[in-house]
Design a protein around this motif. Sequence first.
Motif, PDB file in Angstrom:
ATOM      1  N   UNK A  20       0.843  -1.207   0.000  1.00 29.22           N
ATOM      2  CA  UNK A  20       0.000   0.000   0.000  1.00 29.22           C
ATOM      3  C   UNK A  20       0.875   1.253   0.000  1.00 29.22           C
ATOM      4  N   UNK A  21       1.908   1.251   0.841  1.00 32.81           N
ATOM      5  CA  UNK A  21       2.798   2.410   0.940  1.00 32.81           C
ATOM      6  C   UNK A  21       3.509   2.680  -0.381  1.00 32.81           C
ATOM      7  N   UNK A  22       3.968   1.626  -1.040  1.00 33.28           N
ATOM      8  CA  UNK A  22       4.650   1.792  -2.328  1.00 33.28           C
ATOM      9  C   UNK A  22       3.680   2.325  -3.386  1.00 33.28           C
ATOM     10  N   UNK A  23       2.466   1.771  -3.422  1.00 35.38           N
ATOM     11  CA  UNK A  23       1.498   2.152  -4.447  1.00 35.38           C
ATOM     12  C   UNK A  23       0.965   3.565  -4.272  1.00 35.38           C
ATOM     13  N   UNK A  24       0.768   3.998  -3.017  1.00 30.34           N
ATOM     14  CA  UNK A  24       0.132   5.296  -2.770  1.00 30.34           C
ATOM     15  C   UNK A  24       1.090   6.387  -2.319  1.00 30.34           C
ATOM     16  N   UNK A  25       2.272   5.990  -1.816  1.00 29.33           N
ATOM     17  CA  UNK A  25       3.221   6.985  -1.308  1.00 29.33           C
ATOM     18  C   UNK A  25       2.926   7.405   0.119  1.00 29.33           C
ATOM     19  N   UNK A  34       8.819   9.434   2.666  1.00 23.28           N
ATOM     20  CA  UNK A  34       9.882  10.112   1.920  1.00 23.28           C
ATOM     21  C   UNK A  34      10.262   9.202   0.755  1.00 23.28           C
ATOM     22  N   UNK A  35      10.991   9.730  -0.203  1.00 22.11           N
ATOM     23  CA  UNK A  35      11.418   8.917  -1.343  1.00 22.11           C
ATOM     24  C   UNK A  35      12.303   7.765  -0.876  1.00 22.11           C
ATOM     25  N   UNK A  36      13.140   8.018   0.107  1.00 21.63           N
ATOM     26  CA  UNK A  36      14.004   6.960   0.645  1.00 21.63           C
ATOM     27  C   UNK A  36      13.169   5.847   1.298  1.00 21.63           C
ATOM     28  N   UNK A  37      12.139   6.217   2.048  1.00 16.98           N
ATOM     29  CA  UNK A  37      11.260   5.216   2.656  1.00 16.98           C
ATOM     30  C   UNK A  37      10.515   4.413   1.587  1.00 16.98           C
ATOM     31  N   UNK A  38      10.052   5.101   0.569  1.00 19.06           N
ATOM     32  CA  UNK A  38       9.323   4.420  -0.506  1.00 19.06           C
ATOM     33  C   UNK A  38      10.235   3.440  -1.235  1.00 19.06           C
ATOM     34  N   UNK A  39      11.475   3.851  -1.482  1.00 21.48           N
ATOM     35  CA  UNK A  39      12.446   2.968  -2.136  1.00 21.48           C
ATOM     36  C   UNK A  39      12.727   1.740  -1.271  1.00 21.48           C
ATOM     37  N   UNK A  40      12.883   1.944   0.033  1.00 24.44           N
ATOM     38  CA  UNK A  40      13.142   0.821   0.945  1.00 24.44           C
ATOM     39  C   UNK A  40      11.943  -0.125   0.987  1.00 24.44           C
ATOM     40  N   UNK A  41      10.744   0.444   1.004  1.00 28.64           N
ATOM     41  CA  UNK A  41       9.533  -0.386   0.994  1.00 28.64           C
ATOM     42  C   UNK A  41       9.452  -1.201  -0.292  1.00 28.64           C
ATOM     43  N   UNK A  42       9.794  -0.585  -1.415  1.00 29.13           N
ATOM     44  CA  UNK A  42       9.765  -1.288  -2.704  1.00 29.13           C
ATOM     45  C   UNK A  42      10.729  -2.463  -2.688  1.00 29.13           C
ATOM     46  N   UNK A  43      11.915  -2.257  -2.146  1.00 31.80           N
ATOM     47  CA  UNK A  43      12.892  -3.346  -2.065  1.00 31.80           C
ATOM     48  C   UNK A  43      12.369  -4.480  -1.191  1.00 31.80           C
TER      49      UNK A  43
END
Length: 93
Positions: A20-25, A34-43
């Motif tokens: 959910x976090x990756x899809x919605x931000x 933050x962009x860093x958090x989103x990148x970490x979540x994606x990984x």
Amino acid sequence: MNSEQLLSAMTPDVYERLTYAVETGKWPEGTVLSQEQRDSCMQAVMLYQSKHNVDAQHMTVAAGGDISFKSKSELKKQFHAEQQDIVRVNPND
């Protein structure tokens, strides 16, 4: 924390929250990532999918770490088959 420790700590609920976090931000509670958090979540999502995703959808990481792509025709067939299960009600009848 290494990747195996991360995977063993991730429950399906945590995976859903990360997805959910990756899809919605933002987190389900509404806090923006933050962009860093989103990148970490994606990984983390991709790592989880690589171990647990046995029914990979279009453009996902399948179990074993393989990237799964479905063609447009494959997706149309899948969605058409799923629509057969939908009961449609016409309010004008």
